[in-house]
Design an enzyme around this catalytic site. Structure first.
Site, PDB file in Angstrom:
ATOM      1  N   ALA A  46      -7.870   1.225  -2.888  1.00  0.00           N
ATOM      2  CA  ALA A  46      -7.363   2.499  -2.372  1.00  0.00           C
ATOM      3  C   ALA A  46      -7.998   2.954  -1.069  1.00  0.00           C
ATOM      4  O   ALA A  46      -7.579   3.962  -0.508  1.00  0.00           O
ATOM      5  CB  ALA A  46      -7.556   3.595  -3.431  1.00  0.00           C
ATOM      6  N   ASN A  47      -8.990   2.237  -0.564  1.00  0.00           N
ATOM      7  CA  ASN A  47      -9.714   2.754   0.602  1.00  0.00           C
ATOM      8  C   ASN A  47      -9.079   2.385   1.929  1.00  0.00           C
ATOM      9  O   ASN A  47      -9.475   2.895   2.979  1.00  0.00           O
ATOM     10  CB  ASN A  47     -11.166   2.267   0.589  1.00  0.00           C
ATOM     11  N   GLY A  75      -5.305   0.549   4.103  1.00  0.00           N
ATOM     12  CA  GLY A  75      -3.951   0.013   4.075  1.00  0.00           C
ATOM     13  C   GLY A  75      -3.001   0.730   3.148  1.00  0.00           C
ATOM     14  O   GLY A  75      -2.952   1.965   3.094  1.00  0.00           O
ATOM     15  N   LEU A  76      -2.242  -0.043   2.390  1.00  0.00           N
ATOM     16  CA  LEU A  76      -1.242   0.526   1.488  1.00  0.00           C
ATOM     17  C   LEU A  76      -1.881   1.415   0.437  1.00  0.00           C
ATOM     18  O   LEU A  76      -1.338   2.466   0.089  1.00  0.00           O
ATOM     19  CB  LEU A  76      -0.461  -0.599   0.793  1.00  0.00           C
ATOM     20  N   GLY A  77      -3.042   0.986  -0.089  1.00  0.00           N
ATOM     21  CA  GLY A  77      -3.698   1.768  -1.128  1.00  0.00           C
ATOM     22  C   GLY A  77      -4.080   3.152  -0.655  1.00  0.00           C
ATOM     23  O   GLY A  77      -3.949   4.135  -1.393  1.00  0.00           O
ATOM     24  N   SER A  86       5.072  -9.966  -3.662  1.00  0.00           N
ATOM     25  CA  SER A  86       5.315 -10.214  -2.235  1.00  0.00           C
ATOM     26  C   SER A  86       6.605 -10.991  -2.071  1.00  0.00           C
ATOM     27  O   SER A  86       7.056 -11.692  -2.989  1.00  0.00           O
ATOM     28  CB  SER A  86       4.146 -11.012  -1.641  1.00  0.00           C
ATOM     29  N   TYR A  97      -1.822 -18.566  -1.972  1.00  0.00           N
ATOM     30  CA  TYR A  97      -1.401 -17.163  -1.922  1.00  0.00           C
ATOM     31  C   TYR A  97      -0.020 -17.006  -2.556  1.00  0.00           C
ATOM     32  O   TYR A  97       0.203 -16.115  -3.386  1.00  0.00           O
ATOM     33  CB  TYR A  97      -1.377 -16.658  -0.483  1.00  0.00           C
TER      34      TYR A  97
END
Length: 306
Positions: free
Chosen positions: A25-26, A28-30, A152, A177
């Protein structure tokens, strides 16, 4: 070309009284997911590995949303012991309504998790599997709870290397990935089937962010040179958060999968997304479920779907 209609942050309903766990959460998307949820009244448990980075992110978020109700949750998705400790802390919350599995890694050099798993499979799938499984009892306390699993676009080219899941015999970044992202959506498929089979009130939902310009791509070669071009065709982090926000708060189908509605599902507002045939193969999904239990030692305790 007109912009396709779909779900954006403007469509998120009031979340006052609800509690969300957001992994990674710190940044980008989060971070964007957490920001929007906090702005709509939710309590957000920001699950992050680094306390200093989490504190900086919470300070930045509170500058934008002064009334934000945020809590740091120490969480390292590359360490099953950390995952268990985080799940124990979450279990002490008065209520938890939604788990948003957002944390992940992309294309790193060969690295191992704390328990020795290949990092991309270990973090992107096994960590997600373990944390979700451990939180199911807590989520089941509230009718209407949800689990969101982030996959993804590249799941469509993913193949599970059953003979070498741990990359002991060779390692190529991109196929590993893609494999981990296929594993995410197979987990969604099987989790949804098993939740429905036991009549659970928990809804499992999947999403993908399209092509978003976040720190996730820092291991991609030439990323610095190509970044200006990406800005023309890709989602911003705020836009890339829309599918997760739809999955977490919108009107969705159990087992549904959501992503950008622009050309090729690369960018734009969120709506129903396409899955590869192997992503809905029940035999693959069941096999991955059993292997995941064996590798993590964490059993969700859900009976097989018939």
């Amino acid at each position: 070309m007109s912009q396709p209609s779909g779900f954006t942050d403007n469509d998120v309903p009031n979340q006052t009284g609800k509690c969300f766990v957001v992994t990674g959460a710190n940044t980008g998307l989060g971070f964007e997911i957490s920001r929007v949820l906090a702005a709509h009244g939710a309590r957000v448990l920001m699950a992050c590995r680094d306390r200093a980075k989490a504190d900086a992110a919470m300070a930045r978020l509170k500058q934008q949303v002064p009334a934000a109700n945020l809590t740091f949750l120490r969480y390292d998705q590359a360490d099953l012991d950390s995952i268990r400790a985080a799940a124990d802390q979450v279990a002490r919350e008065p209520r938890v309504d939604v788990l948003i599995n957002n944390a992940g890694v992309m294309n790193p050099p060969l690295t191992r998790t704390r328990q020795g798993f290949e990092l991309q499979f270990g973090v992107n799938h096994l960590g997600c599997f373990a944390f979700t499984s451990l939180l199911l009892p807590k989520l089941a306390e509230n009718a209407g709870a949800r689990v969101v699993i982030t996959s993804s676009l590249v799941h469509k080219t993913g193949k599970i290397d059953w003979s070498d899941l741990n990359a002991d015999n060779g390692y190529e970044r991109r196929p590993r990935y893609d494999q981990s992202k296929l594993a995410n959506i197979l987990f969604l498929f099987e989790l949804d089937r098993r939740l429905r089979a036991v009549g659970s009130s928990i809804t499992a939902v999947g999403c993908h962010p399209g092509f978003a310009t976040t720190e996730l791509g820092r291991h991609i070669r030439f990323i610095g040179v190509l970044k200006p071009l990406f800005g023309l065709i890709a989602n911003t982090p705020a836009m890339g958060a829309w599918p997760a926000l739809q999955a977490a708060t919108g009107i969705v189908q159990a087992g549904g999968y959501y992503g950008p509605q622009g050309r090729g599902e690369i960018r734009g507002p969120s709506g129903e997304a396409a899955r590869a045939p192997q992503a809905v193969d029940p035999d693959l999904a069941r096999r991955l479920w059993d292997v995941s239990i064996a590798m993590t030692g964490v059993d969700p305790g859900l009976l097989p779907a018939s």
